[in-house]
Design an enzyme around this catalytic site. Sequence first.
Site, short mmCIF file in Angstrom:
data_model
loop_
_atom_site.label_atom_id
_atom_site.label_comp_id
_atom_site.label_asym_id
_atom_site.label_seq_id
_atom_site.Cartn_x
_atom_site.Cartn_y
_atom_site.Cartn_z
N HIS A 88 0.86 -1.35 0.27
CA HIS A 88 0.03 -0.01 0.08
C HIS A 88 0.75 1.19 0.04
CE1 HIS A 88 -3.41 -2.46 -0.09
NE2 HIS A 88 -4.36 -1.56 0.34
N ASP A 166 -6.39 4.82 9.92
CA ASP A 166 -7.75 4.95 9.43
C ASP A 166 -8.25 3.59 8.83
OD1 ASP A 166 -7.70 7.53 10.31
OD2 ASP A 166 -7.51 8.72 8.39
N GLU A 279 -10.03 13.78 14.75
CA GLU A 279 -9.55 13.98 13.17
C GLU A 279 -10.22 15.04 12.58
OE1 GLU A 279 -8.84 11.19 10.21
OE2 GLU A 279 -7.86 9.82 11.51
P1 FAD Z 1 4.21 -1.88 2.19
O1 FAD Z 1 3.56 -0.66 1.28
O2 FAD Z 1 4.04 -3.24 1.79
O3 FAD Z 1 5.52 -1.63 2.84
C1 FAD Z 1 5.98 -0.16 3.41
C2 FAD Z 1 7.60 -0.09 3.54
O4 FAD Z 1 7.64 -0.73 4.71
C3 FAD Z 1 8.52 -0.66 2.65
O5 FAD Z 1 9.62 -0.10 2.65
C4 FAD Z 1 8.56 -2.18 3.09
O6 FAD Z 1 10.08 -2.70 2.61
C5 FAD Z 1 8.76 -1.95 4.46
N1 FAD Z 1 8.13 -3.31 5.23
C6 FAD Z 1 6.82 -3.67 4.88
N2 FAD Z 1 6.73 -4.99 5.89
C7 FAD Z 1 7.98 -4.80 6.59
C8 FAD Z 1 8.46 -5.72 7.38
N3 FAD Z 1 7.59 -6.77 8.05
N4 FAD Z 1 9.63 -5.34 8.21
C9 FAD Z 1 10.29 -4.32 7.80
N5 FAD Z 1 9.88 -3.52 6.72
C10 FAD Z 1 8.84 -3.73 6.07
N6 FAD Z 1 -0.97 5.24 7.10
C11 FAD Z 1 -1.24 5.85 8.40
O7 FAD Z 1 -0.42 6.07 8.99
N7 FAD Z 1 -2.35 6.05 8.53
C12 FAD Z 1 -3.70 5.89 7.89
O8 FAD Z 1 -4.63 6.21 8.25
C13 FAD Z 1 -3.25 5.33 6.56
N8 FAD Z 1 -4.26 4.99 5.70
C14 FAD Z 1 -4.19 4.47 4.60
C15 FAD Z 1 -5.08 4.13 3.63
C16 FAD Z 1 -4.98 3.68 2.32
C17 FAD Z 1 -6.10 3.31 1.58
C18 FAD Z 1 -3.50 3.39 2.00
C19 FAD Z 1 -3.42 2.58 0.77
C20 FAD Z 1 -2.48 3.70 2.78
C21 FAD Z 1 -2.86 4.19 4.22
N9 FAD Z 1 -1.76 4.60 5.04
C22 FAD Z 1 -1.81 4.95 6.06
C23 FAD Z 1 -0.17 4.28 4.62
C24 FAD Z 1 0.16 3.21 5.03
O9 FAD Z 1 0.74 3.05 6.46
C25 FAD Z 1 1.58 2.80 4.22
O10 FAD Z 1 1.11 2.46 3.09
C26 FAD Z 1 2.49 1.87 4.83
O11 FAD Z 1 3.42 1.52 3.85
C27 FAD Z 1 1.79 0.36 5.21
O12 FAD Z 1 1.46 -0.27 3.98
P2 FAD Z 1 1.88 -2.00 3.86
O13 FAD Z 1 1.58 -2.79 5.12
O14 FAD Z 1 1.07 -2.29 2.55
O15 FAD Z 1 3.33 -1.91 3.52
#
Ligand code: FAD
Length: 535
Positions: A88, A166, A279
């Site tokens: 994400h 969120d 918020e």
């Molecule tokens: P990824 O996007 O897959 O990874 C993000 C980063 O973390 C990359 O660098 C990856 O290598 C690293 N990573 C992933 N997993 C691990 C692990 N296990 N160990 C070490 N590194 C790791 N953020 C907020 O703070 N508040 C919100 O309300 C919020 N709402 C969102 C709503 C939507 C619809 C979207 C798309 C995103 C939102 N986000 C929010 C952002 C979200 O926190 C980030 O996208 C974050 O990267 C988490 O997504 P992910 O778990 O898919 O991680």
Amino acid sequence: MMLAYMDRATAAAEPEDAGELSPATMAAAAASAGDAAGRRVAAMDFGGLVRAVPAAVVRPASADDVASAIRAAALTPHLTVAARGNGHSVAGQAMAEGGLVLDMRSLAAAPSSSRRGVAQMQLVQCPEGGGGGCCFFADVPGGALWEEVLHWGVDNHGLAPASWTDYLRLTVGGTLSNGGVSGQSFRYGPQVSNVAELEVVTGDGEYRVCSRSSHPDLFFAVLGGLGQFGVITRARIPLHKAPKAVRWTRVVYASFADYTADAEWLVTRDPDAAFDYVEGFAFVNSDDPVNGWPSVPIPGGARFDASLLPAGAGPVLYCLEVALYQYDAHHRPDDDDDEDQGVASVSRRMMARLKYVRGLEFAADVGYVDFLSRVNRVEEEARRNGSWDAPHPWLNLFVSARDVADFDRAVIKGMLADGIDGPMLVYPMLKSKWDPNTSVALPEGEIFYLVALLRFCRPGGPAVDELVAQNGAILSACRANGYDYKAYFPSYRGGEAEWSRHFGAARWRRFVDRKARYDPLAILAPGQKIFPRAP
Ligand code: FAD
């Protein structure tokens, strides 16, 4: 087995030839042509702006598998490893071009997520009976979705974490690598302040358990560490009694000064006089279905009566959103006969002195899980109309309270007065709730605002390039005007100078030192484009 696989991946001149591999079935996968579907998925993210095809997608079933993949990459002069949570990110942060992508969701699905063989999610009692209202922890895999943690905790134990995002279809490891914020952050701290212990595989392939008292430098490095120092394979999250219901209220402001004064007053109340969630967002003063009033009411809310707006209200209005938790299942939300203790009454009293436009208030009583799952409805609608799968040129900033009024004038009212076809979140949080030892970069000053420009692309709307360019113009304006701000989910392509400016000199030195200590070959999280892989 691993070498056979590595030879194959390393030798692949075209990443498309490498196939998709699982450590558990490494030889079989290496021998097979593999399916390219996993690599196609891992080459994209929610942002849809960047594409980087990995050599292989690894599906770890344990922390040992994660360590094996990292050690194998270290044997080569060039392979990198990216943990991918739920993909994400919006700028390729979880990608590894020509490298290995660890599909962390498979770790959450595996029956045993650690080499110690713990069950997928496990309830752990605080050894000393707990402090700060916490008696239990959840041990969860790094690839678990927060939504899974919520349902597991509430359904099985009546317990839940205090701090959320969120949207809950994000992974525990993904948000802990960034911050993890929502309306609870002002009170309970961000998610990086709500972790007791991490199990991490560092860039040298070592497996460590760390906390504030054991390997604290690694613990804090990893929190907000953009995946640079280790892969989080397990996190221990404090749990609290889960509320039963939530009194959810939205009120509307025409004046940004009134909006911020009230929001800042609310987030600085003593805990016993504070809401559980604060918020807010900016929206367009029009009846546009996406950018205007129709985006304000909540379930059970009344019609938006625009005639109540003061004469001379500007092009942008502001909606403050608060929530108060109710713990007693037998107490009706509006139970006014019990010394006025129903959450609806308490909520109304707490809001009495606020300066919102009278009559423009919308309230609903919803279940706790429903409240936390509220963005799922947005996702369903966006999937239906195709905008979920379209690009998302999002921009997330932390802007100091000192500069937020100027930011509103120059950017929100100045550049974005017609809206962005998605939410424009603007709400305050407190720096004292963030531990300065974590890797997260924050503005100066105690109060700062999350400004989240969550753009959705619609057919016939502006071209993606234009929106990306506008994000660039917003950042330029912030710099030119000397605003005290930091990017949240930073994405820089200009190398060390930009990252050093992002962190500030002292914190950048610490970040570089920590990288040398925990990932000396710069194998991890290459998609962040911070450190080049050392041969
Ligand atoms: P990824 O996007 O897959 O990874 C993000 C980063 O973390 C990359 O660098 C990856 O290598 C690293 N990573 C992933 N997993 C691990 C692990 N296990 N160990 C070490 N590194 C790791 N953020 C907020 O703070 N508040 C919100 O309300 C919020 N709402 C969102 C709503 C939507 C619809 C979207 C798309 C995103 C939102 N986000 C929010 C952002 C979200 O926190 C980030 O996208 C974050 O990267 C988490 O997504 P992910 O778990 O898919 O991680």
